[in-house]
Design a protein around this motif. Structure first.
Motif, PDB file in Angstrom:
ATOM      1  N   PHE A 117      -1.142  -0.477  -3.043  1.00 35.50           N
ATOM      2  CA  PHE A 117      -0.349   0.307  -3.990  1.00 35.50           C
ATOM      3  C   PHE A 117       1.107   0.521  -3.565  1.00 35.50           C
ATOM      4  CE2 PHE A 117      -4.503   2.430  -5.599  1.00 35.50           C
ATOM      5  CZ  PHE A 117      -4.838   1.248  -6.247  1.00 35.50           C
ATOM      6  N   PRO A 118       1.405   0.719  -2.267  1.00 36.68           N
ATOM      7  CA  PRO A 118       2.823   0.887  -1.912  1.00 36.68           C
ATOM      8  C   PRO A 118       3.685  -0.311  -2.310  1.00 36.68           C
ATOM      9  CG  PRO A 118       1.423   1.585  -0.097  1.00 36.68           C
ATOM     10  CD  PRO A 118       0.527   0.916  -1.098  1.00 36.68           C
ATOM     11  N   GLN A 119       3.103  -1.497  -2.299  1.00 40.30           N
ATOM     12  CA  GLN A 119       3.873  -2.695  -2.606  1.00 40.30           C
ATOM     13  C   GLN A 119       3.863  -3.070  -4.084  1.00 40.30           C
ATOM     14  OE1 GLN A 119       1.533  -4.230   0.830  1.00 40.30           O
ATOM     15  NE2 GLN A 119       3.192  -5.706   0.988  1.00 40.30           N
TER      16      GLN A 119
ATOM     17  N   GLU B  36       7.607   5.497   2.534  1.00 41.64           N
ATOM     18  CA  GLU B  36       7.723   6.334   1.343  1.00 41.64           C
ATOM     19  C   GLU B  36       6.751   5.883   0.260  1.00 41.64           C
ATOM     20  OE1 GLU B  36      10.265   5.209   3.084  1.00 41.64           O
ATOM     21  OE2 GLU B  36      10.984   7.132   3.864  1.00 41.64           O
ATOM     22  N   GLY B  37       6.590   4.559   0.115  1.00 40.25           N
ATOM     23  CA  GLY B  37       5.649   4.039  -0.882  1.00 40.25           C
ATOM     24  C   GLY B  37       4.224   4.469  -0.586  1.00 40.25           C
ATOM     25  N   THR B  38       3.855   4.480   0.705  1.00 40.46           N
ATOM     26  CA  THR B  38       2.510   4.919   1.094  1.00 40.46           C
ATOM     27  C   THR B  38       2.332   6.410   0.848  1.00 40.46           C
ATOM     28  OG1 THR B  38       2.464   3.195   2.805  1.00 40.46           O
ATOM     29  CG2 THR B  38       0.813   4.937   2.959  1.00 40.46           C
TER      30      THR B  38
ATOM     31  N   LEU C 243      -5.387   3.583   9.343  1.00 39.19           N
ATOM     32  CA  LEU C 243      -5.026   2.309   8.727  1.00 39.19           C
ATOM     33  C   LEU C 243      -3.574   2.340   8.254  1.00 39.19           C
ATOM     34  CD1 LEU C 243      -6.012  -0.492   7.836  1.00 39.19           C
ATOM     35  CD2 LEU C 243      -6.701   0.536   5.654  1.00 39.19           C
ATOM     36  N   SER C 244      -3.156   3.473   7.687  1.00 40.02           N
ATOM     37  CA  SER C 244      -1.759   3.580   7.246  1.00 40.02           C
ATOM     38  C   SER C 244      -0.808   3.563   8.438  1.00 40.02           C
ATOM     39  CB  SER C 244      -1.570   4.856   6.416  1.00 40.02           C
ATOM     40  OG  SER C 244      -1.713   6.021   7.206  1.00 40.02           O
ATOM     41  N   TRP C 245      -1.188   4.222   9.531  1.00 38.21           N
ATOM     42  CA  TRP C 245      -0.352   4.245  10.729  1.00 38.21           C
ATOM     43  C   TRP C 245      -0.186   2.847  11.309  1.00 38.21           C
ATOM     44  CZ3 TRP C 245       2.739   7.580  13.276  1.00 38.21           C
ATOM     45  CH2 TRP C 245       3.073   7.280  14.588  1.00 38.21           C
ATOM     46  N   ILE C 246      -1.299   2.114  11.401  1.00 35.81           N
ATOM     47  CA  ILE C 246      -1.264   0.745  11.945  1.00 35.81           C
ATOM     48  C   ILE C 246      -0.461  -0.169  11.024  1.00 35.81           C
ATOM     49  CG2 ILE C 246      -2.703  -1.271  12.465  1.00 35.81           C
ATOM     50  CD1 ILE C 246      -2.839   0.985  14.547  1.00 35.81           C
ATOM     51  N   THR C 247      -0.631  -0.010   9.713  1.00 27.24           N
ATOM     52  CA  THR C 247       0.080  -0.856   8.756  1.00 27.24           C
ATOM     53  C   THR C 247       1.587  -0.709   8.884  1.00 27.24           C
ATOM     54  OG1 THR C 247      -1.752  -0.671   7.182  1.00 27.24           O
ATOM     55  CG2 THR C 247       0.359  -1.366   6.303  1.00 27.24           C
ATOM     56  N   ILE C 248       2.054   0.516   9.100  1.00 26.41           N
ATOM     57  CA  ILE C 248       3.490   0.787   9.119  1.00 26.41           C
ATOM     58  C   ILE C 248       4.105   0.599  10.501  1.00 26.41           C
ATOM     59  CG2 ILE C 248       5.248   2.575   8.731  1.00 26.41           C
ATOM     60  CD1 ILE C 248       3.323   3.766   6.621  1.00 26.41           C
ATOM     61  N   TYR C 249       3.393   1.023  11.560  1.00 24.99           N
ATOM     62  CA  TYR C 249       4.004   1.109  12.885  1.00 24.99           C
ATOM     63  C   TYR C 249       3.437   0.129  13.905  1.00 24.99           C
ATOM     64  CZ  TYR C 249       6.019   5.405  11.048  1.00 24.99           C
ATOM     65  OH  TYR C 249       6.714   6.316  10.283  1.00 24.99           O
ATOM     66  N   SER C 250       2.568  -0.753  13.505  1.00 29.73           N
ATOM     67  CA  SER C 250       1.979  -1.694  14.462  1.00 29.73           C
ATOM     68  C   SER C 250       1.987  -3.104  13.885  1.00 29.73           C
ATOM     69  CB  SER C 250       0.543  -1.267  14.784  1.00 29.73           C
ATOM     70  OG  SER C 250      -0.116  -2.240  15.569  1.00 29.73           O
ATOM     71  N   LYS C 251       1.931  -4.081  14.769  1.00 29.15           N
ATOM     72  CA  LYS C 251       1.871  -5.478  14.345  1.00 29.15           C
ATOM     73  C   LYS C 251       0.447  -6.033  14.450  1.00 29.15           C
ATOM     74  CE  LYS C 251       6.672  -6.478  15.607  1.00 29.15           C
ATOM     75  NZ  LYS C 251       7.140  -6.472  14.215  1.00 29.15           N
TER      76      LYS C 251
ATOM     77  N   VAL D 292      -0.650  14.524   4.473  1.00 34.73           N
ATOM     78  CA  VAL D 292      -0.115  15.446   5.476  1.00 34.73           C
ATOM     79  C   VAL D 292      -0.017  14.765   6.839  1.00 34.73           C
ATOM     80  CG1 VAL D 292      -0.552  17.601   6.717  1.00 34.73           C
ATOM     81  CG2 VAL D 292      -0.940  17.481   4.245  1.00 34.73           C
ATOM     82  N   ALA D 293      -1.068  14.045   7.224  1.00 30.57           N
ATOM     83  CA  ALA D 293      -1.083  13.411   8.545  1.00 30.57           C
ATOM     84  C   ALA D 293       0.018  12.357   8.671  1.00 30.57           C
ATOM     85  CB  ALA D 293      -2.453  12.788   8.803  1.00 30.57           C
ATOM     86  N   LEU D 294       0.171  11.514   7.665  1.00 33.87           N
ATOM     87  CA  LEU D 294       1.206  10.478   7.734  1.00 33.87           C
ATOM     88  C   LEU D 294       2.596  11.096   7.651  1.00 33.87           C
ATOM     89  CD1 LEU D 294       1.918   7.501   7.904  1.00 33.87           C
ATOM     90  CD2 LEU D 294       1.766   7.371   5.400  1.00 33.87           C
ATOM     91  N   GLY D 295       2.754  12.111   6.803  1.00 29.85           N
ATOM     92  CA  GLY D 295       4.052  12.770   6.698  1.00 29.85           C
ATOM     93  C   GLY D 295       4.452  13.450   7.991  1.00 29.85           C
ATOM     94  N   LEU D 296       3.523  14.175   8.601  1.00 29.12           N
ATOM     95  CA  LEU D 296       3.821  14.873   9.857  1.00 29.12           C
ATOM     96  C   LEU D 296       4.096  13.886  10.992  1.00 29.12           C
ATOM     97  CD1 LEU D 296       1.169  17.762   9.819  1.00 29.12           C
ATOM     98  CD2 LEU D 296       3.647  17.984   9.521  1.00 29.12           C
ATOM     99  N   SER D 297       3.223  12.890  11.117  1.00 29.25           N
ATOM    100  CA  SER D 297       3.350  11.953  12.243  1.00 29.25           C
ATOM    101  C   SER D 297       4.617  11.115  12.150  1.00 29.25           C
ATOM    102  CB  SER D 297       2.122  11.043  12.313  1.00 29.25           C
ATOM    103  OG  SER D 297       2.005  10.281  11.124  1.00 29.25           O
ATOM    104  N   SER D 298       5.007  10.726  10.943  1.00 30.78           N
ATOM    105  CA  SER D 298       6.184   9.872  10.788  1.00 30.78           C
ATOM    106  C   SER D 298       7.486  10.630  11.002  1.00 30.78           C
ATOM    107  CB  SER D 298       6.180   9.220   9.403  1.00 30.78           C
ATOM    108  OG  SER D 298       6.197  10.206   8.380  1.00 30.78           O
TER     109      SER D 298
END
Length: 454
Positions: free
Chosen positions: A70-72, A82-84, A293-301, A416-422
């Motif tokens: 969905f973000p894409q 932001e899309g996520t 999964l969202s954390w890995i998608t955005i911040y990991s390869k 909340v988790a993705l917003g806080l962590s990012s």
């Protein structure tokens, strides 16, 4: 001779009448017995597992798509983060709509009956899910596609609220006294099973399709499968709840809708305690499935398909944890176990930054440990304090307690988790999970204090 013949005929007639009456009485007795005692808890458990597995599969197909797709396809004008976050906002709409679905469909049940209610709810769920599968993307419809996605997500939430069939409460009430924990965990198995199927489908698509093909058409297939499973689940559940035996048991246990305002006024305290008692489990639920999964998608390869496979292994750990929870709960009690697991989740929260923010090994360890603890806790999270409700309000109270627990504990957890962590770091995810554990400990302690006082 004529007199003798007449007497014989009368005797024969009386004997026949007596035989017919006895046979009728015997048949009625058998029917009565079949209505009461032939429904074993295991049969009710089948209905619970079928219903929950289909709902969780729907749930996770949308949840995983909120990260991978969905973000894409709906927010291409934003950066991936932001899309996520926007996708997670729409994800939460179902949890906001779910209590309204429960209230609305309770009224439908009063007017049209349980079978009509369940049919309408599952048809709405299927239509909403299939609608997402056929939904044009932002590149075709612009902002209208986002509005339609939101409407369909709300439809899913309303339908999930309306699909409450009372079978979990019926299972809890009909389980043997020394097996309550065991039978309570059976319905919870639907969560890891649904996740494994959903994650497996997406892992296969991601691994075997180009990114262009996946985002163009590949992501739609899991939603097609979800629609097909809904159709099967509809007939399987209707076959169970429409029988006279189940109707009699549901009526006998007073598992019928009651007035929401009346129930809230009378049982508001129990409603609040029930929603908060399992908050730690529901918060952890999305912090080991959707958020990582969202954390890995955005911040990991890392390879997404490989990470999904790790999560599928974690789901196996969760299944084992759920099964073990049933055995332990029957020894020490469900509420004591929930209390102990809330403490364990509080301890686990302290390791989130080091594990999830560390090496691949640390990330994998967090997933496997998290799923195992989730299994032990979530296995007893459903209806642990439902017995607090007066029988008259138990059906409606159990449904709304579940809705509120999902809303407060899980509905906004990925956002909340993705917003806080990012923005502030993974340490704030630890605090978020710790707050959920603290709420569970407080609610269970209050419940215990009230039991002692009463």
């Amino acid at each position: 001779m004529a007199s003798i013949s007449t007497n014989e005929n009368e005797l024969s007639s009386n004997a026949s009448s007596s035989y017919i009456a006895a046979a009728t009485e015997s048949r009625n007795t058998r029917n009565t017995k079949s209505d009461h005692s032939s429904i074993a808890p295991g049969e009710i458990a089948i209905g619970v597992v079928i219903g929950r597995a289909s709902e969780y599969f729907d749930f996770f197909v949308y949840a995983l798509a909120s990260v991978l797709v969905f973000p894409q396809v709906f927010f291409p004008f934003e950066q991936r983060l932001e899309g996520t976050l926007y996708a997670f906002v729409i994800f939460s709409f179902a949890f906001l709509a779910r209590p309204f679905g429960t209230v609305t469909f309770m009224e439908i049940q009063r007017r049209l009956g349980r079978e009509a209610k369940l049919t309408i709810a599952l048809v709405l769920l299927g239509v909403s899910t299939a609608g997402i599968a056929f939904l044009p993307t932002y590149s075709h419809l612009g902002a209208t596609s986002i509005v339609l996605l939101s409407v369909l997500r709300i439809g899913q939430g309303v339908a999930l609220g309306g699909s409450w069939d009372g079978l979990p409460s019926l299972l809890a009430l009909n389980a043997p006294e020394n097996k309550r924990g065991w039978y309570a965990m059976l319905g919870q198995l639907g969560a890891p099973v649904g996740f494994m199927i959903a994650a497996g489908l997406f892992a296969y698509m991601v691994a075997n399709l180009s990114n262009e093909d996946f985002l163009e058409w590949g992501w739609r297939y899991p939603f097609y499968v979800a629609f097909a499973i809904n159709v099967v689940a509809l007939f399987a559940r209707l076959r169970l709840v429409s029988t006279n035996e189940y109707k009699h048991l549901l009526d006998e246990r007073e598992l019928e809708p009651t007035n929401i305002v009346e129930m809230t006024r009378s049982q508001g305290r129990n409603l609040l305690i029930g929603a908060l008692a399992a908050l730690a489990s529901y918060a952890l639920f999305h912090l080991v499935t959707v958020f990582p999964l969202s954390w890995i998608t955005i911040y990991s390869k890392r390879s997404l398909s490989e990470f999904l496979e790790i999560q599928m292994i974690g789901a196996i750990f969760m299944i084992l944890g759920i099964v073990v929870s049933g055995l332990i709960a029957d020894r020490i009690g469900r509420r004591k176990m929930l209390f102990a697991l809330a403490l364990m989740i509080a301890v686990l929260s302290g390791f989130v930054p080091a594990l999830l923010g560390g090496s691949e090994f640390g990330q994998d360890l967090f997933i496997l440990l998290g799923f195992a603890v989730l299994g032990l806790s979530y296995g007893q999270a459903s209806g642990a304090v439902t017995s607090n409700f007066v029988p008259k309000y138990r059906y409606t109270g159990a449904a709304l307690t579940s809705d509120l627990a999902w809303l407060v504990g899980a509905g906004f957890a990925p956002l909340v988790a993705l917003g806080l962590s990012s923005h502030f770091g993974l340490e704030y995810v630890s605090l978020y999970l710790l707050s959920g554990a603290a709420c569970s400990i407080a609610a269970l302690s209050l419940n215990r204090a009230l039991e002692i006082r009463n």
